[in-house]
Scaffold this motif. Structure first.
Motif, PDB file in Angstrom:
ATOM      1  N   THR A  87      35.652  52.688  36.128  1.00  0.00           N
ATOM      2  CA  THR A  87      35.474  51.289  36.504  1.00  0.00           C
ATOM      3  C   THR A  87      36.795  50.634  36.863  1.00  0.00           C
ATOM      4  OG1 THR A  87      34.705  49.091  35.785  1.00  0.00           O
ATOM      5  CG2 THR A  87      35.585  50.556  34.083  1.00  0.00           C
ATOM      6  N   ALA A  88      36.768  49.839  37.930  1.00  0.00           N
ATOM      7  CA  ALA A  88      37.961  49.118  38.384  1.00  0.00           C
ATOM      8  C   ALA A  88      38.000  47.688  37.855  1.00  0.00           C
ATOM      9  CB  ALA A  88      37.993  49.092  39.915  1.00  0.00           C
ATOM     10  N   GLU A  89      37.024  47.290  37.083  1.00  0.00           N
ATOM     11  CA  GLU A  89      36.942  45.880  36.691  1.00  0.00           C
ATOM     12  C   GLU A  89      38.126  45.396  35.863  1.00  0.00           C
ATOM     13  OE1 GLU A  89      33.943  42.642  34.641  1.00  0.00           O
ATOM     14  OE2 GLU A  89      33.131  44.420  35.610  1.00  0.00           O
ATOM     15  N   PRO A  90      38.636  46.154  34.870  1.00  0.00           N
ATOM     16  CA  PRO A  90      39.791  45.640  34.129  1.00  0.00           C
ATOM     17  C   PRO A  90      40.989  45.332  35.032  1.00  0.00           C
ATOM     18  CG  PRO A  90      38.781  47.433  32.925  1.00  0.00           C
ATOM     19  CD  PRO A  90      38.123  47.406  34.287  1.00  0.00           C
ATOM     20  N   ALA A  91      41.277  46.235  35.969  1.00  0.00           N
ATOM     21  CA  ALA A  91      42.388  45.980  36.893  1.00  0.00           C
ATOM     22  C   ALA A  91      42.099  44.775  37.771  1.00  0.00           C
ATOM     23  CB  ALA A  91      42.647  47.216  37.753  1.00  0.00           C
ATOM     24  N   ALA A  92      40.863  44.647  38.217  1.00  0.00           N
ATOM     25  CA  ALA A  92      40.486  43.512  39.060  1.00  0.00           C
ATOM     26  C   ALA A  92      40.623  42.197  38.301  1.00  0.00           C
ATOM     27  CB  ALA A  92      39.052  43.686  39.551  1.00  0.00           C
ATOM     28  N   ARG A  93      40.300  42.210  37.021  1.00  0.00           N
ATOM     29  CA  ARG A  93      40.485  40.997  36.210  1.00  0.00           C
ATOM     30  C   ARG A  93      41.958  40.599  36.157  1.00  0.00           C
ATOM     31  NH1 ARG A  93      36.461  39.101  32.753  1.00  0.00           N
ATOM     32  NH2 ARG A  93      34.477  40.208  32.946  1.00  0.00           N
ATOM     33  N   GLY A  94      42.833  41.609  36.069  1.00  0.00           N
ATOM     34  CA  GLY A  94      44.260  41.320  36.097  1.00  0.00           C
ATOM     35  C   GLY A  94      44.687  40.687  37.411  1.00  0.00           C
ATOM     36  N   VAL A  95      44.150  41.192  38.515  1.00  0.00           N
ATOM     37  CA  VAL A  95      44.448  40.617  39.827  1.00  0.00           C
ATOM     38  C   VAL A  95      44.027  39.152  39.883  1.00  0.00           C
ATOM     39  CG1 VAL A  95      43.864  40.705  42.281  1.00  0.00           C
ATOM     40  CG2 VAL A  95      44.309  42.834  41.038  1.00  0.00           C
ATOM     41  N   VAL A  96      42.821  38.872  39.434  1.00  0.00           N
ATOM     42  CA  VAL A  96      42.299  37.501  39.466  1.00  0.00           C
ATOM     43  C   VAL A  96      43.156  36.582  38.599  1.00  0.00           C
ATOM     44  CG1 VAL A  96      40.353  36.047  38.759  1.00  0.00           C
ATOM     45  CG2 VAL A  96      39.942  38.123  40.083  1.00  0.00           C
ATOM     46  N   ALA A  97      43.560  37.069  37.438  1.00  0.00           N
ATOM     47  CA  ALA A  97      44.400  36.246  36.562  1.00  0.00           C
ATOM     48  C   ALA A  97      45.716  35.875  37.247  1.00  0.00           C
ATOM     49  CB  ALA A  97      44.678  36.992  35.259  1.00  0.00           C
ATOM     50  N   LEU A  98      46.341  36.845  37.928  1.00  0.00           N
ATOM     51  CA  LEU A  98      47.615  36.569  38.598  1.00  0.00           C
ATOM     52  C   LEU A  98      47.445  35.677  39.823  1.00  0.00           C
ATOM     53  CD1 LEU A  98      49.362  40.053  38.337  1.00  0.00           C
ATOM     54  CD2 LEU A  98      49.980  37.955  37.126  1.00  0.00           C
ATOM     55  N   LEU A  99      46.254  35.670  40.416  1.00  0.00           N
ATOM     56  CA  LEU A  99      45.984  34.766  41.536  1.00  0.00           C
ATOM     57  C   LEU A  99      45.759  33.334  41.068  1.00  0.00           C
ATOM     58  CD1 LEU A  99      43.513  36.993  43.587  1.00  0.00           C
ATOM     59  CD2 LEU A  99      45.792  36.283  44.342  1.00  0.00           C
ATOM     60  N   SER A 100      45.450  33.164  39.803  1.00  0.00           N
ATOM     61  CA  SER A 100      45.103  31.848  39.278  1.00  0.00           C
ATOM     62  C   SER A 100      46.349  31.011  39.008  1.00  0.00           C
ATOM     63  CB  SER A 100      44.299  32.001  37.983  1.00  0.00           C
ATOM     64  OG  SER A 100      45.160  32.315  36.886  1.00  0.00           O
ATOM     65  N   ASP A 101      46.123  29.780  38.562  1.00  0.00           N
ATOM     66  CA  ASP A 101      47.229  28.872  38.248  1.00  0.00           C
ATOM     67  C   ASP A 101      47.740  29.057  36.831  1.00  0.00           C
ATOM     68  OD1 ASP A 101      47.112  27.697  40.778  1.00  0.00           O
ATOM     69  OD2 ASP A 101      45.627  26.213  40.143  1.00  0.00           O
ATOM     70  N   TRP A 102      47.239  30.061  36.122  1.00  0.00           N
ATOM     71  CA  TRP A 102      47.629  30.268  34.735  1.00  0.00           C
ATOM     72  C   TRP A 102      48.956  31.005  34.593  1.00  0.00           C
ATOM     73  CZ3 TRP A 102      45.727  27.996  30.480  1.00  0.00           C
ATOM     74  CH2 TRP A 102      44.529  27.306  30.611  1.00  0.00           C
ATOM     75  N   PHE A 103      49.548  31.439  35.714  1.00  0.00           N
ATOM     76  CA  PHE A 103      50.876  32.061  35.686  1.00  0.00           C
ATOM     77  C   PHE A 103      51.801  31.328  36.660  1.00  0.00           C
ATOM     78  CE2 PHE A 103      48.226  35.393  33.987  1.00  0.00           C
ATOM     79  CZ  PHE A 103      49.030  36.010  33.026  1.00  0.00           C
ATOM     80  N   PRO A 104      52.015  30.029  36.450  1.00  0.00           N
ATOM     81  CA  PRO A 104      52.756  29.239  37.440  1.00  0.00           C
ATOM     82  C   PRO A 104      54.242  29.559  37.522  1.00  0.00           C
ATOM     83  CG  PRO A 104      52.355  27.932  35.474  1.00  0.00           C
ATOM     84  CD  PRO A 104      51.592  29.207  35.301  1.00  0.00           C
ATOM     85  N   ALA A 105      54.794  30.170  36.481  1.00  0.00           N
ATOM     86  CA  ALA A 105      56.234  30.436  36.457  1.00  0.00           C
ATOM     87  C   ALA A 105      56.522  31.930  36.313  1.00  0.00           C
ATOM     88  CB  ALA A 105      56.893  29.661  35.321  1.00  0.00           C
ATOM     89  N   THR A 106      55.582  32.765  36.742  1.00  0.00           N
ATOM     90  CA  THR A 106      55.740  34.212  36.635  1.00  0.00           C
ATOM     91  C   THR A 106      55.803  34.823  38.023  1.00  0.00           C
ATOM     92  OG1 THR A 106      54.517  34.300  34.551  1.00  0.00           O
ATOM     93  CG2 THR A 106      54.687  36.349  35.805  1.00  0.00           C
ATOM     94  N   THR A 107      56.893  35.519  38.300  1.00  0.00           N
ATOM     95  CA  THR A 107      57.025  36.212  39.581  1.00  0.00           C
ATOM     96  C   THR A 107      57.929  37.428  39.398  1.00  0.00           C
ATOM     97  OG1 THR A 107      57.356  35.879  41.964  1.00  0.00           O
ATOM     98  CG2 THR A 107      59.044  34.977  40.487  1.00  0.00           C
ATOM     99  N   GLY A 108      57.736  38.421  40.262  1.00  0.00           N
ATOM    100  CA  GLY A 108      58.508  39.649  40.157  1.00  0.00           C
ATOM    101  C   GLY A 108      58.079  40.526  38.988  1.00  0.00           C
ATOM    102  N   GLU A 109      56.895  40.256  38.451  1.00  0.00           N
ATOM    103  CA  GLU A 109      56.426  40.946  37.253  1.00  0.00           C
ATOM    104  C   GLU A 109      55.472  42.088  37.600  1.00  0.00           C
ATOM    105  OE1 GLU A 109      56.858  42.138  34.245  1.00  0.00           O
ATOM    106  OE2 GLU A 109      57.205  40.075  33.546  1.00  0.00           O
ATOM    107  N   ILE A 110      55.447  43.109  36.736  1.00  0.00           N
ATOM    108  CA  ILE A 110      54.462  44.184  36.815  1.00  0.00           C
ATOM    109  C   ILE A 110      53.630  44.131  35.545  1.00  0.00           C
ATOM    110  CG2 ILE A 110      54.050  46.662  36.990  1.00  0.00           C
ATOM    111  CD1 ILE A 110      56.741  46.941  38.391  1.00  0.00           C
TER     112      ILE A 110
END
Length: 255
Positions: free
Chosen positions: A220-243
């Motif tokens: 299943t790809a859903e856990p990874a997809a959830r991570g993608v959605v989280a990073l697209l959201s406004d909940w990481f406004p000061a996070t960049t260059g992160e893995i």
């Protein structure tokens, strides 16, 4: 109210409904986003088919990431559906089989160059092509497979992923002043169409569920997809260059 309510996203790489990109598009729509997909060539009709299987049928625009014309025209194509976008998902990768599967020493430059262009330089190409659409800032999220290790059979694709991760860091530097965040999801092995094209993929995924503290489901790809959605959201406004690792925790294990 959904996590991505009102956001407009461009998502690449939807070829089947087992892919991380498809699941990201599905979850994004469920969280309130409008989604536009990209595809090209013989794959275009396939992407259109799976676009109709999303909760809401998504439009598909043409993008061959190695085509200067397609990159130059991308913003105009997207503007046929929306004036601006808030996020982009990079789910693009390819390497000839001649540079994987134990062929590291035998690989020749033209095939290695293809892997690097499609799988690493493409992140910069996509970023610059979509930047005019992100006048209000946004998020660029890409997918990687932990490039700090030399994996069995991954060979020059692993080198391409290392370049991809480095490219993301430099893009984070240069796009930050434009309000664009650049982050990556490092997913564990998932039995997608792309993974199955890697000669000897079973050697990479072997033992992963047993090594992962949280366990791992390769189907299943859903856990990874959830991570993608989280990073697209406004909940990481000061996070960049992160893995962000979505791998069940294997990356922290010594064995």
């Amino acid at each position: 109210m959904g996590l991505l309510e009102g956001k407009k996203l461009l998502i690449t790489g939807v070829l089947t409904d087992s892919s991380i990109a498809f699941h990201a598009a599905k979850l994004a729509q469920e969280q309130g986003a409008e989604v536009i997909l990209t595809s090209f060539g013989r794959q275009f009709k396939l992407t259109e088919t799976f676009a109709k299987r999303l909760p809401k049928a998504a439009p598909v625009v043409s993008l061959d990431i190695t085509s200067d014309d397609d990159l130059a025209n991308l913003a105009d194509q997207v503007r046929q559906h929306t004036d601006t976008i808030d996020g982009v998902v990079h789910s693009i990768g390819f390497a000839p089989q001649s540079v994987m599967g134990g062929n590291f020493l035998a690989a020749e430059w033209p095939d290695v160059a293809t892997a690097l262009e499609v799988s690493a330089f493409s992140l910069k190409s996509l970023a610059t092509a979509t930047l005019p659409l992100m006048s209000n800032g946004g998020a660029l999220v890409g997918l990687t497979f932990d490039a700090q290790f030399a994996w069995p059979v991954y060979d020059w694709m692993g080198v391409a992923k290392a370049a991809f991760e480095s490219t993301a860091r430099y893009l984070a530097r240069d796009l930050g002043p434009h309000g664009v965040r650049v982050n990556l999801i490092s997913a564990g092995p998932i039995r997608t169409t792309a993974a199955k094209s890697i000669p000897g993929f079973e050697k990479m995924e072997g033992g992963w569920p047993e090594r992962a503290p949280l366990g791992w489901d390769q189907t299943t790809a859903e856990p990874a997809a959830r991570g993608v959605v989280a990073l697209l959201s406004d909940w990481f406004p000061a996070t960049t260059g992160e893995i962000v690792h979505v791998d069940g925790g294997v990356h922290v294990m010594g064995i």
